[in-house]
Motif scaffolding. Structure first.
Motif, PDB file in Angstrom:
ATOM      1  N   PRO A   1       0.882  -1.022   0.016  1.00 28.19           N
ATOM      2  CA  PRO A   1      -0.054   0.053   0.003  1.00 28.19           C
ATOM      3  C   PRO A   1       0.803   1.170  -0.018  1.00 28.19           C
ATOM      4  N   VAL A   2       0.442   2.311  -0.582  1.00 30.67           N
ATOM      5  CA  VAL A   2       1.085   3.589  -0.729  1.00 30.67           C
ATOM      6  C   VAL A   2       1.595   4.035   0.690  1.00 30.67           C
ATOM      7  N   MET A   3       0.595   4.127   1.551  1.00 30.83           N
ATOM      8  CA  MET A   3       0.784   4.561   2.895  1.00 30.83           C
ATOM      9  C   MET A   3       2.021   3.623   3.596  1.00 30.83           C
ATOM     10  N   ASN A   4       2.005   2.465   3.241  1.00 30.36           N
ATOM     11  CA  ASN A   4       3.275   1.747   3.883  1.00 30.36           C
ATOM     12  C   ASN A   4       4.534   1.334   3.023  1.00 30.36           C
ATOM     13  N   GLY A   5       4.678   2.274   2.253  1.00 34.07           N
ATOM     14  CA  GLY A   5       5.818   2.484   1.254  1.00 34.07           C
ATOM     15  C   GLY A   5       6.327   1.923   0.098  1.00 34.07           C
ATOM     16  N   HIS A   6       4.884   1.787  -0.703  1.00 26.81           N
ATOM     17  CA  HIS A   6       5.019   1.555  -2.254  1.00 26.81           C
ATOM     18  C   HIS A   6       5.774   2.575  -2.765  1.00 26.81           C
ATOM     19  N   PRO A   7       6.672   2.041  -3.711  1.00 23.98           N
ATOM     20  CA  PRO A   7       6.637   0.721  -4.450  1.00 23.98           C
ATOM     21  C   PRO A   7       7.778  -0.181  -3.885  1.00 23.98           C
ATOM     22  N   LEU A   8       8.624   0.568  -2.915  1.00 24.53           N
ATOM     23  CA  LEU A   8       9.916  -0.253  -2.612  1.00 24.53           C
ATOM     24  C   LEU A   8      10.227   0.206  -1.214  1.00 24.53           C
ATOM     25  N   ARG A   9      10.420  -0.921  -0.248  1.00 22.05           N
ATOM     26  CA  ARG A   9      10.743  -0.467   1.120  1.00 22.05           C
ATOM     27  C   ARG A   9      11.783  -1.592   1.566  1.00 22.05           C
ATOM     28  N   MET A  10      12.615  -1.122   2.531  1.00 19.23           N
ATOM     29  CA  MET A  10      13.198  -2.093   3.550  1.00 19.23           C
ATOM     30  C   MET A  10      12.280  -2.839   4.396  1.00 19.23           C
ATOM     31  N   VAL A  11      12.451  -4.136   4.690  1.00 21.75           N
ATOM     32  CA  VAL A  11      11.725  -4.801   5.831  1.00 21.75           C
ATOM     33  C   VAL A  11      12.604  -5.648   6.601  1.00 21.75           C
ATOM     34  N   ILE A  12      12.901  -5.198   7.880  1.00 23.11           N
ATOM     35  CA  ILE A  12      13.808  -5.645   8.750  1.00 23.11           C
ATOM     36  C   ILE A  12      12.705  -6.146  10.017  1.00 23.11           C
ATOM     37  N   GLY A  13      12.742  -7.452  10.139  1.00 26.02           N
ATOM     38  CA  GLY A  13      11.972  -7.791  11.328  1.00 26.02           C
ATOM     39  C   GLY A  13      12.761  -7.989  12.484  1.00 26.02           C
ATOM     40  N   GLY A  14      11.812  -7.707  13.699  1.00 23.58           N
ATOM     41  CA  GLY A  14      12.334  -7.843  15.049  1.00 23.58           C
ATOM     42  C   GLY A  14      12.898  -6.708  15.502  1.00 23.58           C
ATOM     43  N   TRP A  15      13.292  -5.639  14.682  1.00 26.18           N
ATOM     44  CA  TRP A  15      13.739  -4.201  15.294  1.00 26.18           C
ATOM     45  C   TRP A  15      12.837  -3.242  15.145  1.00 26.18           C
ATOM     46  N   PRO A  16      12.923  -2.175  15.771  1.00 23.96           N
ATOM     47  CA  PRO A  16      11.866  -1.189  15.508  1.00 23.96           C
ATOM     48  C   PRO A  16      11.553  -0.689  14.142  1.00 23.96           C
ATOM     49  N   ALA A  17      10.108  -0.511  13.766  1.00 23.47           N
ATOM     50  CA  ALA A  17       9.972  -0.656  12.390  1.00 23.47           C
ATOM     51  C   ALA A  17      10.496   0.783  11.678  1.00 23.47           C
ATOM     52  N   SER A  18      11.248   1.748  12.616  1.00 25.12           N
ATOM     53  CA  SER A  18      12.020   2.893  12.069  1.00 25.12           C
ATOM     54  C   SER A  18      12.823   2.605  11.334  1.00 25.12           C
ATOM     55  N   VAL A  19      13.613   1.178  11.341  1.00 22.33           N
ATOM     56  CA  VAL A  19      14.844   0.769  10.620  1.00 22.33           C
ATOM     57  C   VAL A  19      14.270   0.335   9.219  1.00 22.33           C
ATOM     58  N   SER A  20      13.002   0.144   9.052  1.00 18.68           N
ATOM     59  CA  SER A  20      12.646  -0.443   7.813  1.00 18.68           C
ATOM     60  C   SER A  20      12.171   0.521   6.828  1.00 18.68           C
ATOM     61  N   GLY A  21      13.082   1.122   6.454  1.00 19.81           N
ATOM     62  CA  GLY A  21      12.691   2.574   5.357  1.00 19.81           C
ATOM     63  C   GLY A  21      11.742   2.160   4.391  1.00 19.81           C
ATOM     64  N   LYS A  22      10.793   3.052   4.286  1.00 21.43           N
ATOM     65  CA  LYS A  22       9.836   3.190   3.121  1.00 21.43           C
ATOM     66  C   LYS A  22      10.111   3.930   1.833  1.00 21.43           C
ATOM     67  N   TRP A  23       9.403   3.632   0.852  1.00 19.64           N
ATOM     68  CA  TRP A  23       9.816   4.602  -0.315  1.00 19.64           C
ATOM     69  C   TRP A  23      11.255   4.613  -0.675  1.00 19.64           C
ATOM     70  N   LEU A  24      11.768   3.239  -0.713  1.00 18.85           N
ATOM     71  CA  LEU A  24      13.219   3.268  -0.582  1.00 18.85           C
ATOM     72  C   LEU A  24      13.830   3.537  -1.976  1.00 18.85           C
ATOM     73  N   SER A  25      14.712   4.556  -1.979  1.00 20.01           N
ATOM     74  CA  SER A  25      15.469   4.970  -3.145  1.00 20.01           C
ATOM     75  C   SER A  25      16.981   5.202  -3.055  1.00 20.01           C
ATOM     76  N   ARG A  26      17.582   4.844  -1.881  1.00 23.63           N
ATOM     77  CA  ARG A  26      19.004   4.819  -1.771  1.00 23.63           C
ATOM     78  C   ARG A  26      19.480   4.163  -0.417  1.00 23.63           C
ATOM     79  N   LEU A  27      20.568   3.287  -0.525  1.00 26.99           N
ATOM     80  CA  LEU A  27      20.975   2.466   0.386  1.00 26.99           C
ATOM     81  C   LEU A  27      22.703   3.124   0.552  1.00 26.99           C
ATOM     82  N   SER A  28      22.988   3.752   1.729  1.00 26.18           N
ATOM     83  CA  SER A  28      24.328   4.484   1.905  1.00 26.18           C
ATOM     84  C   SER A  28      25.002   3.355   2.862  1.00 26.18           C
TER      85      SER A  28
END
Length: 436
Positions: free
Chosen positions: A254-281
Motif C-alpha cells: 500500500p502507498v501509505m506503507n511504502g509502495h513501491p519499494l521498502r526495506m523490511v527488517i523484522g524484530g527491530w523497531p519498524a523505523s529501521v524498515s525504510g519506506k519509499w526506498l530510493s537509496r542505501l548508503s
C-alpha cells in the motif's frame, strides 16, 4: 480558582495514584495493590458494569481495561474504519488488537507510522535504488525491474512494531504519538534479500552500517530536507530475512506503507524498515542520518528514575525489540451470557528471539495459566497462541497475557523502565470480560 475538566486518560497519565484516590478512593500500599473502600469499590463496579471479581488483587494506578479503550475520532481512506488515527500530518494510525486476529495481517489493517508526507506521482517504471557509501567501491543504480530479474525472490512473514508502541502508558508522559498497543503487524513480504544486493554492489569488509533514504516529503515540503534516515548494523543487514520488498501479502505494498519499494527488517523497531526506498548508503561507521541521533529511537543505557533528564551520550540505539504479546480474541468488553468459559487467542513475538511460553491470568496476575503456543512460520514472524479459561462466578474480569522469550525473559505486569521518549513498553496486554 477555575476547575479544569480532564478525561480519565489524562488524569491517569498525570498521576495514576492520585487518579485512583480521586475516582475510587483507592489507596496504594508497598505491594502496589490498591485497597478499595466499599464506596470506591461500588463506584468502580458501576463504571465497569458489574462486580469486579478479584478486586483485592487489582494493582493500583491502572485504568480498568474496559475504560482504557482509545476513542475513535475519524478514519483514513483505504484502511479498515475501526483503525485509530493518532495524527494525519504525518499519518500515524494504529490497529485495535481485535483486528489483528489474522495470522497474516491484511493490508487494510496494517498500522501506519510515517514521518513525512507520502510521495506524489509515483512512477514505478522510473523508480530506482542507488547503493553507495564509503564501503561501496562504485555506486550502482538498479531499477525495480532489475531487482526483480537479477536476484532471487524471497517471501517471509515478518513482525514490524513501532519502537513507541505502548507509549501512552508511560508516566510521566513521553512526547510523541500516544500509541496504545496497535502499532504492530505481521504481514507476508516478498522481495530480494538485502545481502544479495549488497554483495552485488561489492560491499567492502570495513562496512559497519547500512543507512536508508526514501522519497517521502518533509512536512515543510522543502525538497532539500530529509524526513528520516535510519538503518541497521551490517550484521543485521546480512541476515536472510532482511528484505528489499515490493509486495505485501502477494500484492503491491500500500502507498501509505511504502509502495513501491521498502526495506523490511523484522524484530527491530519498524523505523529501521525504510519506506519509499530510493537509496542505501553503506557506511564504514554508525550511520548518522536524521533520527539516528539521541534521543530518537534510543533509551538510557542504564536505568533512570521517571522524569530524569538523560544526556545524549548516555543513550543507546534500540536494536532487538523486547518480548511482547496481544490478546486478539475476544475484543475487550466482551460479555459472556449464560456461560463461564471462554476461548482466547492472540500472538506473541520477541524481537530477534523466539517465544517459548505463553501464560494467561484472570486474577490480575496473582496466578497464571499456561496457553498453547505455535511455532513461528519462519524466523522473526509472530507466534499464534490459544487458551481456554473458566471464570468462577459472575462479574467483571480482566484477562492478562504474558509471553516469555527463548532466553527466559517475561513481559512485566506493569510498564517497564521509564525513558524520555516512551519506547519499548512491553507490559502485559489486558482486556475486559464481563460474565453475566
Amino acid at each position: 480558582m477555575r476547575k479544569r475538566k480532564i478525561g480519565i486518560h489524562q488524569l491517569y497519565a498525570e498521576d495514576p495514584q492520585q487518579a485512583d484516590e480521586l475516582l475510587w478512593g483507592r489507596r496504594t500500599d508497598e505491594s502496589r495493590r490498591g485497597f478499595l473502600k466499599k464506596a470506591g469499590l461500588a463506584a468502580m463496579a458501576a463504571a465497569v458494569g458489574g462486580k469486579i471479581v478479584f478486586a483485592d488483587q487489582m494493582p493500583s494506578g491502572i485504568i480498568p481495561a474496559i475504560l482504557a479503550r482509545p476513542e475513535q475520532d475519524f478514519s483514513i481512506p483505504g484502511k479498515h474504519p475501526d483503525l485509530v488515527v493518532l495524527n494525519d500530518k504525518p499519518w500515524n494510525v494504529e490497529t485495535p488488537p481485535y483486528l489483528l486476529d489474522d495470522e497474516i495481517t491484511p493490508a487494510d489493517r496494517f498500522f501506519i507510522r510515517n514521518n513525512g508526507l507520502v510521495p506524489e506521482d509515483i512512477d514505478v517504471g522510473a523508480w530506482t535504488l542507488t547503493i553507495d557509501g564509503e564501503s561501496i567501491p562504485e555506486p550502482i543504480t538498479l531499477s525495480i525491474d532489475e531487482l526483480k530479474s537479477n536476484f532471487e525472490h524471497h517471501t517471509y512473514r515478518l513482525t514490524l512494531e513501532c519502537g513507541g508502541n505502548g507509549r501512552s502508558e508511560f508516566n510521566p508522559p513521553a512526547k510523541g504519538n500516544q500509541w496504545s498497543t496497535g502499532a504492530v503487524a505481521c504481514a507476508e513480504w516478498t522481495g530480494v534479500r538485502l545481502k544479495d544486493v549488497l554483495n552485488y554492489a561489492k560491499v567492502k569488509s570495513d562496512a559497519v552500517y547500512v543507512g536508508y533514504y526514501g522519497k517521502d516529503v518533509h512536512l515543510s515540503r522543502n525538497p532539500n530536507k530529509v524526513t528520516i534516515s535510519r538503518g541497521v548494523p551490517i550484521a543485521k543487514a546480512m541476515e536472510d530475512e532482511s528484505l528489499i520488498a515490493w509486495a505485501m501479502n502477494g500484492e503491491d505494498i500500500p502507498v501509505m506503507n511504502g509502495h513501491p519499494l521498502r526495506m523490511v527488517i523484522g524484530g527491530w523497531p519498524a523505523s529501521v524498515s525504510g519506506k519509499w526506498l530510493s537509496r542505501l548508503s553503506v557506511r564504514n561507521k554508525v550511520h548518522d542520518g536524521l533520527k539516528m541521533e539521541a534521543p530518537s529511537y534510543r533509551v538510557p543505557c542504564e536505568k533512570v528514575a521517571p522524569g530524569q533528564e538523560v544526556k545524549a551520550e548516555d543513550m543507546c540505539i534500540i536494536e532487538s525489540m523486547p518480548v511482547k504479546s496481544l490478546i486478539t480474541y475476544p475484543k475487550t468488553g466482551a460479555v459472556l451470557k449464560g456461560k463461564k468459559s471462554l476461548t482466547l487467542r492472540g500472538h506473541a513475538w520477541a524481537g530477534d528471539l523466539s517465544v517459548n511460553e505463553m501464560h494467561i491470568s484472570i486474577d490480575f496476575g496473582s496466578t497464571w495459566q499456561k496457553a498453547s503456543l505455535n511455532p513461528a512460520a519462519n524466523r522473526l514472524a509472530w507466534q499464534r497462541w490459544e487458551a481456554s479459561v473458566n471464570f468462577p462466578e459472575k462479574g467483571y474480569y480482566e484477562v492478562w497475557a504474558k509471553a516469555t522469550d527463548s532466553e527466559g525473559k517475561s513481559q512485566p505486569m506493569v510498564v517497564p523502565g521509564w525513558n524520555p521518549k516512551g519506547y519499548l513498553n512491553n507490559a502485559t496486554h489486558r482486556i475486559a470480560v464481563k460474565v453475566e
